[in-house]
Enzyme design. Structure first.
Site, PDB file in Angstrom:
ATOM      1  CG  ASP A  77      32.697  40.770  39.215  1.00 53.61           C
ATOM      2  OD1 ASP A  77      33.501  41.052  38.175  1.00 53.61           O
ATOM      3  OD2 ASP A  77      33.121  39.502  39.746  1.00 53.61           O
ATOM      4  CG  HIS A 137      35.411  46.254  30.891  1.00 54.78           C
ATOM      5  ND1 HIS A 137      34.862  45.410  31.921  1.00 54.78           N
ATOM      6  CD2 HIS A 137      36.932  45.554  29.997  1.00 54.78           C
ATOM      7  CE1 HIS A 137      36.050  44.414  32.312  1.00 54.78           C
ATOM      8  NE2 HIS A 137      36.820  44.579  31.371  1.00 54.78           N
ATOM      9  CG  LEU A 193      19.692  58.286  41.184  1.00 56.66           C
ATOM     10  CD1 LEU A 193      19.761  57.141  42.198  1.00 56.66           C
ATOM     11  CD2 LEU A 193      19.674  57.357  39.103  1.00 56.66           C
TER      12      LEU A 193
HETATM   13  C1  IPE Z   1      35.190  43.662  41.675  1.00 58.12           C
HETATM   14  O1  IPE Z   1      35.559  42.471  40.840  1.00 58.12           O
HETATM   15  C2  IPE Z   1      35.195  44.773  41.240  1.00 58.12           C
HETATM   16  C3  IPE Z   1      34.758  46.481  40.607  1.00 58.12           C
HETATM   17  C4  IPE Z   1      33.739  44.919  40.067  1.00 58.12           C
HETATM   18  C5  IPE Z   1      34.656  47.035  39.936  1.00 58.12           C
HETATM   19  P1  IPE Z   1      36.688  41.161  40.199  1.00 58.12           P
HETATM   20  O2  IPE Z   1      36.397  41.204  39.414  1.00 58.12           O
HETATM   21  O3  IPE Z   1      38.039  42.856  39.929  1.00 58.12           O
HETATM   22  O4  IPE Z   1      36.878  40.763  41.940  1.00 58.12           O
HETATM   23  P2  IPE Z   1      37.258  39.473  42.220  1.00 58.12           P
HETATM   24  O5  IPE Z   1      38.774  39.417  41.260  1.00 58.12           O
HETATM   25  O6  IPE Z   1      36.753  38.857  41.433  1.00 58.12           O
HETATM   26  O7  IPE Z   1      37.559  39.948  43.275  1.00 58.12           O
HETATM   27  C1  IPE Z   2      34.172  43.711  36.006  1.00 55.41           C
HETATM   28  O1  IPE Z   2      34.480  42.363  35.292  1.00 55.41           O
HETATM   29  C2  IPE Z   2      34.150  45.861  35.561  1.00 55.41           C
HETATM   30  C3  IPE Z   2      35.666  45.360  36.259  1.00 55.41           C
HETATM   31  C4  IPE Z   2      35.922  44.726  37.707  1.00 55.41           C
HETATM   32  C5  IPE Z   2      36.124  46.480  35.837  1.00 55.41           C
HETATM   33  P1  IPE Z   2      34.973  41.757  35.500  1.00 55.41           P
HETATM   34  O2  IPE Z   2      36.063  42.483  34.133  1.00 55.41           O
HETATM   35  O3  IPE Z   2      36.000  41.279  36.061  1.00 55.41           O
HETATM   36  O4  IPE Z   2      34.907  40.274  34.575  1.00 55.41           O
HETATM   37  P2  IPE Z   2      35.378  39.272  34.698  1.00 55.41           P
HETATM   38  O5  IPE Z   2      35.144  39.333  35.991  1.00 55.41           O
HETATM   39  O6  IPE Z   2      36.755  38.521  34.084  1.00 55.41           O
HETATM   40  O7  IPE Z   2      33.943  38.091  34.523  1.00 55.41           O
HETATM   41 MG    MG Z   3      35.769  39.899  37.722  1.00 54.06          MG
END
Ligand code: IPE
Ligand code: IPE
Ligand code: MG
Length: 253
Positions: A31, A48, A142
């Site tokens: 995240d 990303h 792995l």
């Molecule tokens: C969780 O992250 C999903 C992934 C890392 C793929 P999100 O950014 O979507 O989760 P929330 O919205 O903070 O709960």
């Molecule tokens: C995690 O990073 C990747 C996915 C959920 C696909 P985020 O896109 O949720 O990044 P933040 O949480 O907005 O910083």
């Molecule tokens: Mg996120």
């Protein structure tokens, strides 16, 4: 910090980590990509893209340590609610990752398993991850599990549906359904539960990830944003895990 200094730190952390018990299975909620990009005035997809590099780092760390299973939350069911431009950037990155990493993953003995509601992926992304799975199928060093279009509650409901169907077909008796049997219908059937669950970017929630499987996982939330989470951070997470006492509800006698 100069590169040589960073390499030294990393090697010291690796050596230290190898002195303790290395977890068999590490799961990560990757995240913070969006915040990483926003902090630099960049569009979210740049975060990303940088996050894909961190995936490489995590895979190498597992290979260096001898971790046998790495499960990464790459895209959730709920992430389908994001703007379509972000979703298509993520699909494109998935294709790019699958194509650019395939030969190295195969050579290093990494088997890629992808699970989730894959029918919802773009046809190109679905094809690319299927190819990656097939090309790396013989890897035995792995297991790299990618949770894509994944939600734990739908996974659990799907398992229940499969058990009911087996019962209605006369292949299963209600009294045969216990935790072990239930697990066989989850996407993760056959792999051990995660020993350690890491979430980057400081959020203290599970966001519908592996609710069943993390029953006894050690949890680690780090403020580091996923694109910054390099091998040294990975080793530090393992060192933290090694300081824990896993009791499973028991007391010492
Ligand atoms: C969780 O992250 C999903 C992934 C890392 C793929 P999100 O950014 O979507 O989760 P929330 O919205 O903070 O709960
Ligand atoms: C995690 O990073 C990747 C996915 C959920 C696909 P985020 O896109 O949720 O990044 P933040 O949480 O907005 O910083
Ligand atoms: Mg996120």
């Amino acid at each position: 910090m100069p590169d040589t200094e960073q390499t030294k730190i990393r090697e010291r952390l690796l050596a230290e980590t190898l002195q303790g018990e290395v977890p068999t299975h590490v799961a990560i909620i990757m995240d913070g990509n969006g915040r990483w990009a926003e902090a630099r005035g960049l569009p979210r997809w740049e975060g990303h893209r940088e996050g894909a590099k961190a995936v490489r780092e995590a895979v190498i760390a597992c290979l260096e340590l001898g971790v046998r299973h790495l499960t990464l939350y790459a895209f959730s069911n709920e992430n389908w609610l994001r703007p379509s431009s972000e979703i298509s950037a993520l699909m494109d990155l998935l294709v790019e990752y699958a194509n650019s990493e395939e030969s190295e993953l195969r050579e290093r003995g990494v088997r890629v398993n992808v699970f989730g509601d894959l029918e919802r992926l773009s046809p190109e992304a679905r094809e690319a991850v299927k190819r990656l799975g097939a090309a790396t199928g013989s890897g035995s060093v792995l297991s790299l599990n990618l949770a894509l279009s994944y939600g734990s509650r739908s996974e659990i409901a799907r398992a229940a549906r499969r058990l009911v169907a087996a019962a209605l077909a006369g292949r299963l008796k209600p009294e045969e359904v216990d935790a072990e049997r239930f697990e066989q219908e989850l996407y993760t059937a056959g792999s051990p539960d995660p020993d350690l669950l890491v979430r980057t970017s400081g959020e203290q929630r599970l966001s519908n990830f592996l609710l069943w499987q993390v029953a006894y996982a050690e949890l680690l939330v780090t403020p580091v944003l996923w694109p910054d989470f390099d091998r040294a951070h990975f080793f530090e997470a393992i060192l933290d895990y090694q300081r824990r006492e896993r009791r499973y509800g028991r007391v010492e006698v």
